[in-house]
Design an enzyme around this catalytic site. Structure first.
Site, mmCIF file in Angstrom:
data_model
loop_
_atom_site.group_PDB
_atom_site.id
_atom_site.type_symbol
_atom_site.label_atom_id
_atom_site.label_comp_id
_atom_site.label_asym_id
_atom_site.label_seq_id
_atom_site.Cartn_x
_atom_site.Cartn_y
_atom_site.Cartn_z
ATOM 1 N N THR A 41 1.027 -1.276 0.151
ATOM 2 C CA THR A 41 0.160 0.073 0.067
ATOM 3 C C THR A 41 0.799 1.342 -0.045
ATOM 4 O O THR A 41 0.637 2.161 -0.704
ATOM 5 C CB THR A 41 -0.825 -0.014 1.292
ATOM 6 O OG1 THR A 41 -1.943 -1.223 1.207
ATOM 7 C CG2 THR A 41 -1.910 1.274 1.190
ATOM 8 N N HIS A 44 1.956 2.021 -3.461
ATOM 9 C CA HIS A 44 0.866 2.449 -4.358
ATOM 10 C C HIS A 44 0.958 3.946 -3.932
ATOM 11 O O HIS A 44 0.899 4.727 -5.146
ATOM 12 C CB HIS A 44 -0.445 1.884 -4.046
ATOM 13 C CG HIS A 44 -0.468 0.560 -4.463
ATOM 14 N ND1 HIS A 44 -0.872 0.345 -5.878
ATOM 15 C CD2 HIS A 44 -0.822 -0.579 -3.813
ATOM 16 C CE1 HIS A 44 -1.036 -1.035 -5.975
ATOM 17 N NE2 HIS A 44 -1.185 -1.454 -4.945
#
EC number: 1.1.1.103
Length: 351
Positions: A41, A44
């Site tokens: 994450t 990202h």
């Protein structure tokens, strides 16, 4: 305090030295961060992909995988003491909805995440509600405790169904998929097959006990992929399909292949998040009588108790950590993560 923050709406992450130490309330604890781990994450957010652009407020201190020490607490906190070594559940829930009140906090409809919706753990200090804090046993290192968040995802995914004596297919050999190999082997799975396109991580999976780690990059279409998987199954003595499927990739071809090679009555846990639409063969699900379970986060706190107990019982997750860097080398850490030639990357926040 020092922190890593998303300061601009563009790729990258930036270090700051003048972030205010967060204030804690009546039911909160103030944690001095010792170690953090870089998550997919976080990558990202670093890359500033479409999901991040639609989700992350800027500026934002990111990060949610951590281990630290309680240095202050609100007057209402009785569950931890100053000096306790802790990690914490990064999903903050409302406590009022039907699922929260039923003890199913991982299914809260109003979940928000540290490092995603509110200040994260890539900082010298973090404030967290005491109810989200988990004390670390003395037998577990800060490095391992900083990976409790993804390890919890792996535990929740893998142990949603019985693995003992079962043939298990894992699609996706990212860090969580690699943890799942360790868990499945520790729990007595019979055969473990894992697929990916990253040979570095596939070799890690072999080292962790996978029966077969198959590189699916060479196969041009779905038919070739399924044909090769059936050959693998035959080579290792499988006469029927897989009993348990653990989907970690979010890749359409991986999910389709998994449905094709599952045994009748098979069970699937789905953790991988797709970047786009997924086409599903509903016929395979219906006529094989498959059971599917979506996984989001960790069961609070049953998952945490399970993984702690398994670590104390001898499950060795240390090899999942391949790189340890000081926080000042954070840029190198993100580049290593982007390369895919790694397991977990740990950042040390000591002075």
């Amino acid at each position: 305090m020092k922190a890593l923050a998303k300061l601009k709406k563009q790729p990258g992450i930036w270090i700051i030295n003048d972030a205010p130490i967060p204030e804690y309330g009546y039911n909160d604890v103030l944690i001095k961060i010792k170690k953090t781990a870089i998550c997919g994450t976080d990558l990202h957010i670093y890359n500033w992909d479409k999901w991040s652009q639609n989700t992350i407020p800027v500026p934002m201190i990111t990060g949610h995988e951590f281990a630290g020490e309680v240095v202050a607490k609100g007057d209402g906190v009785t569950s931890v003491d100053i000096g306790d070594r802790v990690s914490g559940e990064g999903h903050l829930v409302c406590g009022q909805c039907r699922n929260c009140r039923a003890g199913k906090r991982h299914l809260c409809r109003k979940t928000i995440g540290i490092g995603v919706n509110v200040q994260g753990a890539f900082a010298e200090y973090l404030v967290m509600p005491a109810v989200n804090v988990f004390k670390i046993p003395d037998s577990i290192s800060d490095d391992i405790a900083s990976t409790f968040d993804p390890m919890g995802n792996a535990i929740h995914t893998a142990l949603s169904f019985n693995l003992t004596g079962e043939d298990v297919l894992i699609t996706g050999a990212g860090p969580i998929g690699l943890m799942v190999v360790k868990i499945a082997r520790f729990c007595g799975a019979r055969r473990i097959v894992i697929t990916d396109i990253n040979e570095y991580r596939l070799q890690m999976a072999r080292d962790f006990g996978a029966t077969v780690a198959l590189n699916v990059a060479p196969f041009k279409n779905q038919d070739e992929l399924v044909k090769q998987m059936r050959k693998v199954m035959s080579d290792i003595g499988m006469t029927e399909g897989f009993d348990v499927g653990l989907e970690m990739s979010g890749i359409n071809s991986a999910i389709s292949m998994m449905l094709d090679v599952m045994n009748h009555g098979g069970k699937l846990s789905l953790l991988g998040i797709s970047a786009g639409d997924i086409s599903v063969d509903w016929g395979a699900i219906l006529f094989k009588g498959l059971t599917l379970k979506g996984i989001y986060g960790r069961e609070m706190f049953e998952t945490w108790y399970l993984m702690t107990s398994m670590l104390q019982a001898g499950m060795d997750m240390n090899p999942i950590i391949t790189h340890r860097l000081h926080i000042d080398e954070f840029q190198k850490g993100f580049e290593i993560m982007k390369s895919g030639q790694c397991g977990k990357v740990i950042l040390d926040w000591s002075s």
